[in-house]
Scaffold this motif. Structure first.
Motif, short mmCIF file in Angstrom:
data_model
loop_
_atom_site.label_atom_id
_atom_site.label_comp_id
_atom_site.label_asym_id
_atom_site.label_seq_id
_atom_site.Cartn_x
_atom_site.Cartn_y
_atom_site.Cartn_z
N MET A 84 5.05 5.52 -3.33
CA MET A 84 3.86 5.24 -2.54
C MET A 84 4.18 4.11 -1.57
SD MET A 84 1.63 3.30 -5.50
CE MET A 84 0.32 2.70 -4.45
N ARG A 85 3.40 4.03 -0.49
CA ARG A 85 3.68 3.07 0.57
C ARG A 85 3.65 1.62 0.08
NH1 ARG A 85 6.05 3.03 5.19
NH2 ARG A 85 4.90 4.84 5.98
N GLY A 86 2.68 1.27 -0.76
CA GLY A 86 2.53 -0.11 -1.21
C GLY A 86 2.81 -0.30 -2.68
N TYR A 87 3.94 0.24 -3.15
CA TYR A 87 4.26 0.13 -4.57
C TYR A 87 4.49 -1.33 -4.98
CZ TYR A 87 6.47 1.25 -9.05
OH TYR A 87 6.77 1.35 -10.39
N THR A 88 5.13 -2.09 -4.10
CA THR A 88 5.37 -3.50 -4.36
C THR A 88 5.17 -4.28 -3.07
OG1 THR A 88 6.99 -5.12 -5.21
CG2 THR A 88 7.85 -3.31 -3.89
N GLY A 89 4.82 -5.55 -3.18
CA GLY A 89 4.60 -6.34 -1.97
C GLY A 89 4.63 -7.83 -2.26
N ARG A 90 4.75 -8.60 -1.17
CA ARG A 90 4.81 -10.06 -1.29
C ARG A 90 4.13 -10.70 -0.08
NH1 ARG A 90 7.70 -13.55 -4.22
NH2 ARG A 90 8.97 -11.85 -5.04
N SER A 104 6.29 -2.34 0.37
CA SER A 104 7.22 -1.21 0.47
C SER A 104 7.05 -0.28 -0.71
CB SER A 104 8.66 -1.71 0.52
OG SER A 104 9.01 -2.34 -0.71
N GLY A 105 7.76 0.86 -0.66
CA GLY A 105 7.77 1.78 -1.78
C GLY A 105 8.71 1.32 -2.86
#
Length: 281
Positions: free
Chosen positions: A206-212, A166-167
């Motif tokens: 941005m679309r992929g600022y953080t992820g898991r 997500s952003g």
């Protein structure tokens, strides 16, 4: 009876949102402190291991956005959902090698869950591995596909996997994908586009600022042994892109393989491994 069960389930899930040892009074006014009560946890996770892994991933993401530390998240999962972390705890944010400063890749966390036993037989043990990244700021170069991988030092029997990114909360929402580029005994890897990004000077997102990523697994064969997990983020930009991922079990950083469209405009960052832990089947 069904109404009572639903109300109990809602109350149990709602406890995730309240800090331990606190209460609220009427009309949202702060109430008196509630002393901690010693009790055994009562699991409210789905019986299906895949659904349970998805629920654990959602709980961790929710608590992380609330600002809870990793230690507090682990304690809440154990107390409220009987999900015990088995790799020693902590986040271990110091990366391996000399990576760029744009991104932080956290040390993977491993949790153990048990599928309730049937009328005859014993409970089945599953493990849930999670790994995450977070950009320290929105980079200027986001063109090109990136990769995020979770690799194990011993072979596993992978059951399910997902990647949610997500952003930073300013513009982009979350997105979940279940189609991995590779999934096998060595681990799981996804290819995705971390862009686009906003171009308004402030605030940036941005679309992929953080992820898991979440992976449900069991040992590859009967018995017990020790293993560790690593996470790696691979970034490309300009005319370059990630075109493939290969993962093999092993103790060093050589188990990650990335295919690039071009041999330029890219870097990789690998997390510290989680503490060695014992798995049994």
């Amino acid at each position: 009876m069904r109404t009572t069960i639903r109300l109990l389930a809602v109350a149990a899930l709602g406890s995730v949102l309240l800090p331990l040892g606190t209460g609220t009074g009427a009309a949202g006014a702060p109430g008196p402190a509630v002393p901690p009560v010693a009790r055994a946890c009562s699991p409210v996770l789905p019986a299906d291991p895949d659904a349970a892994a998805a629920r654990v991933n959602a709980l961790i993401t929710q608590m992380d956005r609330q600002g809870l530390t990793q230690t507090a998240i682990d304690a809440r999962l154990a107390a409220d959902h009987c999900v015990r972390r088995v790799d020693g705890g902590g986040t271990g944010l110091r990366p391996l090698g000399d990576p760029p400063r744009e991104i932080t890749v956290g040390r993977p966390a491993i949790y153990k869950i048990q599928k309730p036993k049937k009328s005859k037989g014993k409970a089945t043990t599953y493990y849930i591995a999670t790994a995450s990244w977070r950009w320290n700021y929105v980079p200027g170069n986001v063109k090109g596909y990136d990769a995020f991988s979770l690799r194990f030092t011993k072979k596993i029997s992978e059951r399910s996997h997902s990647l949610t990114y997500s952003g930073n909360g300013r513009f982009y929402g979350s997105r979940t994908i279940n189609q991995a580029e590779t999934a096998g005994p060595g681990g799981v890897g996804f290819i995705f586009n971390e862009g686009p990004r906003t171009h308004i000077p402030v605030p940036l997102d941005m679309r992929g600022y953080t992820g898991r990523m979440t992976v449900t697994f069991r040992p590859s064969k009967p018995g017990c042994w020790y293993l560790q997990a690593y996470a790696q983020y691979a970034h490309s930009w300009a005319s370059n892109s990630v075109t493939g991922i290969s993962l093999s079990a092993g103790r060093d950083n050589a188990g990650f393989g990335i295919n690039w469209q071009e041999n330029k405009h890219h870097w990789r960052q690998t997390s510290q491994p989680g503490a060695e832990f014992k798995v049994c089947r």
